[in-house]
Design a protein around this motif. Structure first.
Motif, mmCIF file in Angstrom:
data_model
loop_
_atom_site.group_PDB
_atom_site.id
_atom_site.type_symbol
_atom_site.label_atom_id
_atom_site.label_comp_id
_atom_site.label_asym_id
_atom_site.label_seq_id
_atom_site.Cartn_x
_atom_site.Cartn_y
_atom_site.Cartn_z
ATOM 1 N N ILE A 17 0.844 -1.208 0.000
ATOM 2 C CA ILE A 17 0.000 0.000 0.000
ATOM 3 C C ILE A 17 0.875 1.252 0.000
ATOM 4 O O ILE A 17 0.597 2.237 -0.708
ATOM 5 N N ARG A 18 1.945 1.228 0.783
ATOM 6 C CA ARG A 18 2.853 2.385 0.870
ATOM 7 C C ARG A 18 3.486 2.673 -0.501
ATOM 8 O O ARG A 18 3.568 3.835 -0.925
ATOM 9 N N LEU A 19 3.924 1.641 -1.209
ATOM 10 C CA LEU A 19 4.533 1.849 -2.528
ATOM 11 C C LEU A 19 3.507 2.362 -3.521
ATOM 12 O O LEU A 19 3.841 3.112 -4.448
ATOM 13 N N HIS A 20 2.245 1.968 -3.349
ATOM 14 C CA HIS A 20 1.191 2.379 -4.297
ATOM 15 C C HIS A 20 0.681 3.794 -4.013
ATOM 16 O O HIS A 20 0.389 4.545 -4.941
ATOM 17 N N THR A 21 0.578 4.155 -2.727
ATOM 18 C CA THR A 21 -0.039 5.439 -2.371
ATOM 19 C C THR A 21 0.973 6.537 -2.070
ATOM 20 O O THR A 21 0.607 7.711 -2.027
ATOM 21 N N GLY A 22 2.228 6.187 -1.830
ATOM 22 C CA GLY A 22 3.239 7.193 -1.517
ATOM 23 C C GLY A 22 3.169 7.641 -0.070
ATOM 24 O O GLY A 22 2.411 7.104 0.744
ATOM 25 N N ALA A 23 3.984 8.644 0.242
ATOM 26 C CA ALA A 23 4.070 9.146 1.617
ATOM 27 C C ALA A 23 4.051 10.668 1.592
ATOM 28 O O ALA A 23 4.504 11.288 0.617
ATOM 29 N N PRO A 24 3.526 11.302 2.636
ATOM 30 C CA PRO A 24 3.538 12.770 2.681
ATOM 31 C C PRO A 24 4.967 13.291 2.759
ATOM 32 O O PRO A 24 5.838 12.627 3.335
#
Length: 205
Positions: free
Chosen positions: A62-69
């Motif tokens: 999910i982190r790789l797909h949605t990115g990070a702030p």
């Protein structure tokens, strides 16, 4: 770029935090006792560890797909790189620690039993020498993981209560005033103090 982590990541973060702390303390209790409680602690430690492994893989996807702030722009470059490195190490620990434990049990010929009818297959051949090495690695990684968690918690509190730069709020579900300084400032400039007050350029003669 998102201003907060995806809701699924935030939910997984807090769920996994509880599971990780629980399994670390259960592990300490396991090696500290040889009494009747040992079997019960083992029965808890193994399925929680496997749950952490699968939740970490889901969270990483999910982190790789949605990115990070993004981090605050005033944060020094060294601290930004350190933060990214620490996050990578935390993911490696969340995934590597259960895998080492699984491999250790496989090498020792012990079953990884998740329930009465569910036993995971071994992932390495049975070998007592490998079992000894993996057991030591499991212990060392556990200490390193605990140190990483303490450092992560300390930095999060510094961001939340000293810098107050909104970094802590990226992992929370409720927004705080510290997370929205720009929005509040813009709202204050855009709206008149009194709803009945007319704009200055119209009221002037």
């Amino acid at each position: 770029m998102p201003d907060r982590f995806h809701a699924a990541i935030r939910a997984l973060h807090w769920t996994m935090a509880l599971l990780i702390l629980a399994t670390l303390f259960i592990g300490v209790a396991m090696v500290s006792t040889a009494g009747p409680a040992y079997s019960s602690l083992v029965a808890l430690h193994r399925p929680i560890g496997i749950a952490i492994l699968f939740l970490a893989l889901i969270r990483l996807a999910i982190r790789l797909h949605t990115g990070a702030p993004p981090l605050p722009t005033d944060l020094p470059r060294l601290q930004r790189r350190t933060a990214r490195g620490a996050h990578i190490l935390l993911y490696l620990a969340m995934i590597g620690m259960p895998l080492i434990g699984w491999a250790m049990l496989s090498a020792g010929g012990y079953p990884v039993r998740l329930s009465a009818n569910l036993v995971l297959p071994p992932i390495v051949p049975q070998n007592l020498f490998a079992y000894g090495l993996l057991r030591r690695a499991h212990t060392l990684v556990a200490f390193a993981f605990f140190a990483l968690i303490l450092g992560h918690l300390t930095i999060a509190l510094v961001h939340g209560f000293i810098r107050r730069d909104g970094v802590l709020e990226t992992m929370l579900f409720a927004r705080t005033s510290a997370a929205l300084p720009d929005a509040e400032e813009e709202a204050g400039q855009a709206l008149p103090a009194d709803p009945g007050e007319e704009p200055a350029e119209i009221a002037a003669p």
